[in-house]
Scaffold this active site. Structure first.
Site, PDB file in Angstrom:
ATOM      1  CD1 TRP A   7      -7.134  -4.831  -0.877  1.00  0.00           C
ATOM      2  CD2 TRP A   7      -6.562  -5.599  -2.907  1.00  0.00           C
ATOM      3  NE1 TRP A   7      -5.787  -5.087  -0.858  1.00  0.00           N
ATOM      4  CE2 TRP A   7      -5.394  -5.556  -2.093  1.00  0.00           C
ATOM      5  CE3 TRP A   7      -6.435  -6.044  -4.210  1.00  0.00           C
ATOM      6  CZ2 TRP A   7      -4.146  -5.943  -2.549  1.00  0.00           C
ATOM      7  CZ3 TRP A   7      -5.178  -6.429  -4.677  1.00  0.00           C
ATOM      8  CH2 TRP A   7      -4.058  -6.383  -3.853  1.00  0.00           C
ATOM      9  CE1 TYR A  46      -3.477  -2.645   0.236  1.00  0.00           C
ATOM     10  CE2 TYR A  46      -2.550  -3.241   2.365  1.00  0.00           C
ATOM     11  CZ  TYR A  46      -3.411  -3.503   1.312  1.00  0.00           C
ATOM     12  OH  TYR A  46      -4.192  -4.635   1.340  1.00  0.00           O
ATOM     13  CG  ASP A  83     -10.875  -8.028  10.606  1.00  0.00           C
ATOM     14  OD1 ASP A  83     -10.459  -6.869  10.472  1.00  0.00           O
ATOM     15  OD2 ASP A  83     -10.447  -8.983   9.937  1.00  0.00           O
ATOM     16  CB  SER A  87      -4.989  -6.566   6.096  1.00  0.00           C
ATOM     17  OG  SER A  87      -5.969  -6.800   5.106  1.00  0.00           O
ATOM     18  CE1 TYR A  88       0.676  -8.548  -0.043  1.00  0.00           C
ATOM     19  CE2 TYR A  88      -1.395  -8.657  -1.241  1.00  0.00           C
ATOM     20  CZ  TYR A  88      -0.023  -8.831  -1.189  1.00  0.00           C
ATOM     21  OH  TYR A  88       0.644  -9.301  -2.299  1.00  0.00           O
ATOM     22  CG  HIS A  97     -10.074  -5.154   7.658  1.00  0.00           C
ATOM     23  ND1 HIS A  97      -9.418  -6.269   8.141  1.00  0.00           N
ATOM     24  CD2 HIS A  97      -9.315  -4.704   6.626  1.00  0.00           C
ATOM     25  CE1 HIS A  97      -8.327  -6.484   7.428  1.00  0.00           C
ATOM     26  NE2 HIS A  97      -8.252  -5.539   6.508  1.00  0.00           N
TER      27      HIS A  97
END
Length: 556
Positions: free
Chosen positions: A160, A41, A254, A112-113, A283
């Site tokens: 996303w 990101y 989440d 997350s990622y 989230h």
């Protein structure tokens, strides 16, 4: 400032591709342990602050490395998501361990990622990696990332993929600014039009918006075509291969809440050191107010019931692995720290799931009733019509979608007024009822379609009549038209006290759009289907076909 920052520090991967990181260093002399974040990101993105707090961690004696993953922002290479994280994670850990001032021990952190990049690196086993802190990340991508119960996580994938597509276009047209502006404008238009247009485009299994802009999608499509590739992001079934300890943080609302729990339980079952923290969060929101509910200041990650911020708790937990010769920096973290909603308090546990929880049936009854008593022989069934042209709109829950859709616990009045949502409500509770664990539904249902979806939701109804969603789930069913069949719907897990005077409520319907793609009721694959039809749905709730929820009830 007592922290120094080196920007765009290069690391060369095994194939010669250069990835770049920002390195935050303590002002004091080392050697220092290293905390590594690998994310797509932007290493300088504002979202890192507050979730990671790299400045505070560097001040407390860690070298913090934040790297752009392959093909993203400052890093070179192909930007296809979730493809290179095992090999690149291995190579980056080894590189980070050799940075000037490092003590040679590396831990990975992030959510997350970035949580999945940790699991993939841990599976590749770089020798310098000693611990991971995967926050709000998945275990099985088919259970929360790409899909759920066989339905596609449509809005999450579109939101996303379009957001990440902006960097893809910026790199593609870096030498052609005249083309870049219109390309970005068209992409942003599709993002802005997600609610009225983009979500509705068919086929849902291959949304046209990705091809229209020439951008990568999150991974559902490729996973269907190449199951071997999908293993690049799947942790489920491989926890025994991970040798390092993990501190897992998740939220009850989440999108990867169940994945966090599954990662913890599978790690413990494999004999690994693992800890779990579960808050009432969605989230990206770890404050005390989530959705329509104020869970209290102590629920926030900055307090954790006055145990200190999660940054401090995380740093103390990490030091036992990164600087094992030092004295413990704080109180020992329990194996499990749960926030019990409804009662709104943190509770320490030694296990998950709780062995003292007792699976208890909650039955759908005639005339919209809901009871712990079994139904009688003549209580029959209810019907409704599900029309893919007019699906139930997603209202709250564990989701990451366009900003029009708020996650978390929300008032369900707009959902409950629809004719295609069956609503069953209990009598007011005479005493508190705690549900802590995984909730499931067993639905006896029939349809006149060859395929359809069943969505089940558990709600808490206040004495004032406000209905708040607690957990929900979906299953995509291939059916024999006109025949009743038993369907198991996984509603994931919660820890929730329904207070005395409140009522329990259950929804049964066939859609929650655009979170999940619409079942078109034709039986055609989602990757090609564009035609749809209404379906007549029937839910039984008699003695022979007892549709019910299975609640893990914890007694005082």
């Amino acid at each position: 400032m007592d922290v120094t920052v080196e920007e765009n520090v290069p690391a060369t991967m095994r194939d010669g591709t250069i990835l770049r990181a920002d390195v935050y260093r303590p002002a004091t002399e080392g050697p220092h342990p290293v905390l590594l974040v690998r994310q797509p990101y932007g290493k300088g993105h504002s979202m890192m602050v507050g979730v990671l707090d790299q400045i505070a961690l560097a001040r407390s004696g860690f070298i913090v490395v934040i790297q752009d993953t392959r093909g993203r922002l400052a890093s070179d290479g192909d930007g296809q998501p979730l493809t290179y994280e095992g090999d690149d994670g291995y190579d980056t850990v080894r590189w980070a361990a050799q940075l000037p001032g490092s003590n040679g021990r590396v831990a990975m952190v992030g959510g997350s990622y970035h949580g999945n990049t940790q699991w993939m690196a841990a599976l590749s086993k770089p020798p310098e990696l000693v611990a991971i802190v995967p926050e709000v990340t998945w275990s099985d991508p088919d259970d929360g990332l790409w899909a759920r119960g066989g339905a596609i996580e449509l809005a999450n994938g579109i939101f996303w993929s379009l957001a990440q597509g902006m960097d893809t276009l910026a790199r593609r047209y870096a030498d052609d600014p005249a083309a870049l502006g219109p390309a970005l404008g068209a992409l942003i238009h599709d993002m802005d039009q997600a609610v009225p247009v983009t979500h509705w485009e068919l086929p849902s299994g291959r949304p046209p918006v990705y091809e229209r802009h020439g951008i990568y999608e999150l991974g559902y499509g490729r996973a269907q075509q190449d199951p071997k590739w999908a293993a690049n992001t799947r942790v489920a079934g491989r926890h025994a291969e991970v040798e390092v300890p993990s501190l897992n943080l998740g939220g009850w609302y989440d999108i990867f809440g169940q994945g966090t729990l599954d990662n913890f339980t599978a790690s413990r079952a494999a004999g690994r050191q693992a800890h779990l923290v579960m808050g009432p969060w969605s989230h990206g929101n770890r404050t005390g107010v989530v959705g329509d509910v104020n869970f209290g200041m102590a629920s926030a990650q900055e307090l954790l019931g006055f145990r200190g911020s999660f940054t401090d708790v995380k740093a103390a937990w990490l030091r036992q692995w990164l600087t094992p010769d030092e004295a413990p920096a704080g109180p020992e973290l329990p194996p499990v720290l749960l926030f019990v909603m409804g009662k709104n308090e943190w509770r320490e546990e030694q296990e998950w799931p709780l062995s003292r929880a007792v699976d208890t049936d909650l039955f759908l009854r005639a005339e919209g009733a809901l009871s712990f008593d079994t139904p009688g022989a003549g209580e029959g069934s209810d019907t409704y019509v599900y029309d893919p042209a007019d699906p139930v709109t997603t209202t709250g829950g564990p989701l990451v979608m366009a900003p029009e859709f708020r996650p978390g616990p929300l008032d369900q009045a707009p959902v409950e007024k629809r004719s295609d949502v069956l609503v069953h409500t209990s009598e007011p509770l005479t005493e508190d009822l705690e549900v802590t664990g995984r909730v499931q539904a067993v639905i006896h249902a029939a349809t006149d379609a060859p395929s359809t979806d069943w969505v089940v939701r558990l709600c808490d109804v206040t004495p004032e009549g406000v209905s708040i969603n607690v957990v929900d789930g979906i299953v995509r069913a291939q059916t024999t038209p006109g025949e009743f069949a038993e369907h198991l719907v996984d509603l994931w897990s919660t820890s929730y006290v329904f207070r005395a005077g409140h009522r329990l409520r259950v929804h049964v319907t066939s859609s929650s759009f655009p979170r999940w793609d619409r079942n078109l009721n034709t039986g055609e694959p989602a990757e090609t289907a564009t035609e749809f039809r209404p379906a007549r749905q029937e839910i039984a709730h008699d003695a022979a076909r007892p549709s019910r929820l299975i609640l893990p009830v914890v007694r005082p």
